[in-house]
Design a protein around this motif. Structure first.
Motif, mmCIF file in Angstrom:
data_model
loop_
_atom_site.group_PDB
_atom_site.id
_atom_site.type_symbol
_atom_site.label_atom_id
_atom_site.label_comp_id
_atom_site.label_asym_id
_atom_site.label_seq_id
_atom_site.Cartn_x
_atom_site.Cartn_y
_atom_site.Cartn_z
ATOM 1 N N HIS A 74 0.866 -1.183 0.000
ATOM 2 C CA HIS A 74 0.000 0.000 0.000
ATOM 3 C C HIS A 74 0.900 1.229 0.000
ATOM 4 C CE1 HIS A 74 -3.453 2.522 0.906
ATOM 5 N NE2 HIS A 74 -4.224 1.451 0.731
ATOM 6 N N LEU A 75 0.866 2.007 -1.071
ATOM 7 C CA LEU A 75 1.749 3.169 -1.219
ATOM 8 C C LEU A 75 1.145 4.377 -0.512
ATOM 9 C CD1 LEU A 75 2.616 2.622 -4.975
ATOM 10 C CD2 LEU A 75 4.010 1.999 -2.987
ATOM 11 N N GLY A 76 1.505 4.525 0.757
ATOM 12 C CA GLY A 76 0.987 5.623 1.564
ATOM 13 C C GLY A 76 -0.326 5.259 2.239
ATOM 14 N N ILE A 77 -0.744 6.123 3.167
ATOM 15 C CA ILE A 77 -1.971 5.925 3.928
ATOM 16 C C ILE A 77 -3.016 6.937 3.454
ATOM 17 C CG2 ILE A 77 -2.996 5.977 6.248
ATOM 18 C CD1 ILE A 77 -1.028 3.625 5.690
ATOM 19 N N ASP A 78 -4.219 6.478 3.205
ATOM 20 C CA ASP A 78 -5.331 7.298 2.699
ATOM 21 C C ASP A 78 -5.067 7.846 1.299
ATOM 22 O OD1 ASP A 78 -6.941 6.904 4.935
ATOM 23 O OD2 ASP A 78 -6.099 8.623 5.998
ATOM 24 N N THR A 79 -4.103 7.261 0.599
ATOM 25 C CA THR A 79 -3.765 7.737 -0.743
ATOM 26 C C THR A 79 -4.846 7.398 -1.770
ATOM 27 O OG1 THR A 79 -2.334 5.789 -0.849
ATOM 28 C CG2 THR A 79 -1.261 7.919 -0.533
ATOM 29 N N VAL A 80 -5.818 6.564 -1.401
ATOM 30 C CA VAL A 80 -6.961 6.310 -2.282
ATOM 31 C C VAL A 80 -7.678 7.634 -2.569
ATOM 32 C CG1 VAL A 80 -8.563 5.763 -0.392
ATOM 33 C CG2 VAL A 80 -8.981 4.848 -2.684
ATOM 34 N N LYS A 81 -7.607 8.573 -1.619
ATOM 35 C CA LYS A 81 -8.262 9.877 -1.774
ATOM 36 C C LYS A 81 -7.612 10.715 -2.876
ATOM 37 C CE LYS A 81 -9.702 9.882 3.046
ATOM 38 N NZ LYS A 81 -9.408 10.399 4.383
ATOM 39 N N GLN A 82 -6.422 10.322 -3.327
ATOM 40 C CA GLN A 82 -5.759 11.056 -4.405
ATOM 41 C C GLN A 82 -6.292 10.634 -5.776
ATOM 42 O OE1 GLN A 82 -1.568 10.485 -2.590
ATOM 43 N NE2 GLN A 82 -1.502 12.474 -3.613
ATOM 44 N N LYS A 83 -7.172 9.631 -5.783
ATOM 45 C CA LYS A 83 -7.833 9.163 -7.007
ATOM 46 C C LYS A 83 -6.844 8.885 -8.142
ATOM 47 C CE LYS A 83 -12.271 11.412 -6.091
ATOM 48 N NZ LYS A 83 -12.107 11.720 -4.707
ATOM 49 N N GLY A 84 -5.695 8.338 -7.786
ATOM 50 C CA GLY A 84 -4.708 7.952 -8.792
ATOM 51 C C GLY A 84 -3.776 9.062 -9.242
ATOM 52 N N GLU A 85 -4.021 10.275 -8.812
ATOM 53 C CA GLU A 85 -3.182 11.389 -9.229
ATOM 54 C C GLU A 85 -1.760 11.214 -8.699
ATOM 55 O OE1 GLU A 85 -3.066 16.195 -8.660
ATOM 56 O OE2 GLU A 85 -5.028 15.236 -8.883
ATOM 57 N N GLY A 86 -0.787 11.285 -9.597
ATOM 58 C CA GLY A 86 0.616 11.143 -9.214
ATOM 59 C C GLY A 86 1.128 9.716 -9.236
ATOM 60 N N PHE A 87 0.269 8.742 -9.578
ATOM 61 C CA PHE A 87 0.670 7.337 -9.639
ATOM 62 C C PHE A 87 0.625 6.876 -11.099
ATOM 63 C CE2 PHE A 87 -0.999 8.055 -5.425
ATOM 64 C CZ PHE A 87 -0.164 7.324 -4.591
ATOM 65 N N THR A 88 1.661 6.179 -11.546
ATOM 66 C CA THR A 88 1.718 5.659 -12.909
ATOM 67 C C THR A 88 1.893 4.150 -12.857
ATOM 68 O OG1 THR A 88 2.806 7.706 -13.638
ATOM 69 C CG2 THR A 88 2.927 5.813 -15.126
ATOM 70 N N LEU A 89 0.930 3.422 -13.411
ATOM 71 C CA LEU A 89 0.985 1.960 -13.404
ATOM 72 C C LEU A 89 1.847 1.445 -14.556
ATOM 73 C CD1 LEU A 89 -2.791 1.220 -12.718
ATOM 74 C CD2 LEU A 89 -0.925 1.319 -11.077
ATOM 75 N N HIS A 90 2.676 0.441 -14.263
ATOM 76 C CA HIS A 90 3.529 -0.181 -15.284
ATOM 77 C C HIS A 90 3.101 -1.605 -15.614
ATOM 78 C CE1 HIS A 90 6.298 3.162 -15.477
ATOM 79 N NE2 HIS A 90 6.416 3.149 -14.167
ATOM 80 N N VAL A 91 2.045 -2.088 -14.956
ATOM 81 C CA VAL A 91 1.540 -3.439 -15.185
ATOM 82 C C VAL A 91 0.014 -3.387 -15.237
ATOM 83 C CG1 VAL A 91 3.478 -4.673 -14.135
ATOM 84 C CG2 VAL A 91 1.549 -3.947 -12.707
ATOM 85 N N VAL A 92 -0.586 -4.512 -15.617
ATOM 86 C CA VAL A 92 -2.036 -4.626 -15.606
ATOM 87 C C VAL A 92 -2.439 -5.773 -14.694
ATOM 88 C CG1 VAL A 92 -2.362 -3.650 -17.914
ATOM 89 C CG2 VAL A 92 -2.042 -6.128 -17.644
#
Length: 152
Positions: A74-92
């Motif tokens: 889990h990358l950070g706490i309550d980071t779900v509230k960022q709605k994906g902003e600032g996160f880049t997925l490299h897999v599916v």
């Protein structure tokens, strides 16, 4: 069967009890360790074990090994509230990955600036706490360093 769980990020390992979230601190989803990220700027979180990406969100993922054991990162706490902003997925979801493979790019300092803790819980899902050993607490780690061992 022994499973060495690797750190997904660079930083310092801390006991799960120090995570500022009761679900993780009280090991409600499972025992493990957390990593307080170090460094500035964007970083890449890597797979903690070989397996299949069975859950994938911008801020969290689960890799499940062939034996059925799953590791939640889990990358950070309550980071779900960022709605994906600032996160880049490299897999599916459903992709086979190797331990150490880049999965998500993110910026812990941006998470902190947004008012959230950037700490990264690494959880042995549904494991008995007694099944974990060699917990590397208080150590400086790089992505791919073993942080605990999970005995089957």
């Amino acid at each position: 069967m022994t499973l060495a769980v690797q750190s997904p990020v660079a930083g310092k390992t801390v006991p799960m009890s120090e995570v500022p979230d009761p679900v993780f601190a009280q090991a409600m989803v499972g025992p493990g360790l957390a990593v307080q990220p170090s460094g500035e700027g964007r970083q890449t979180a890597v797979a903690p074990v070989d397996g299949t990406v069975v859950t994938l969100h911008p801020h969290a993922f689960v890799v499940q090994g062939e034996d059925g054991r799953g590791v939640l990162v889990h990358l950070g706490i309550d980071t779900v509230k960022q709605k994906g902003e600032g996160f880049t997925l490299h897999v599916v979801k459903g992709e086979e990955v190797r331990a150490g493979q880049p999965l998500v790019e993110w910026d812990p300092s941006e998470v902190a600036k947004a008012g959230y803790s950037p700490i990264v819980p690494v959880v042995a899902l549904d494991a008995n706490p007694d099944a974990l050993s060699a917990l590397l607490t208080g150590a400086d780690v790089a992505p791919g360093d073993a942080i605990f061992v999970w005995e089957d």
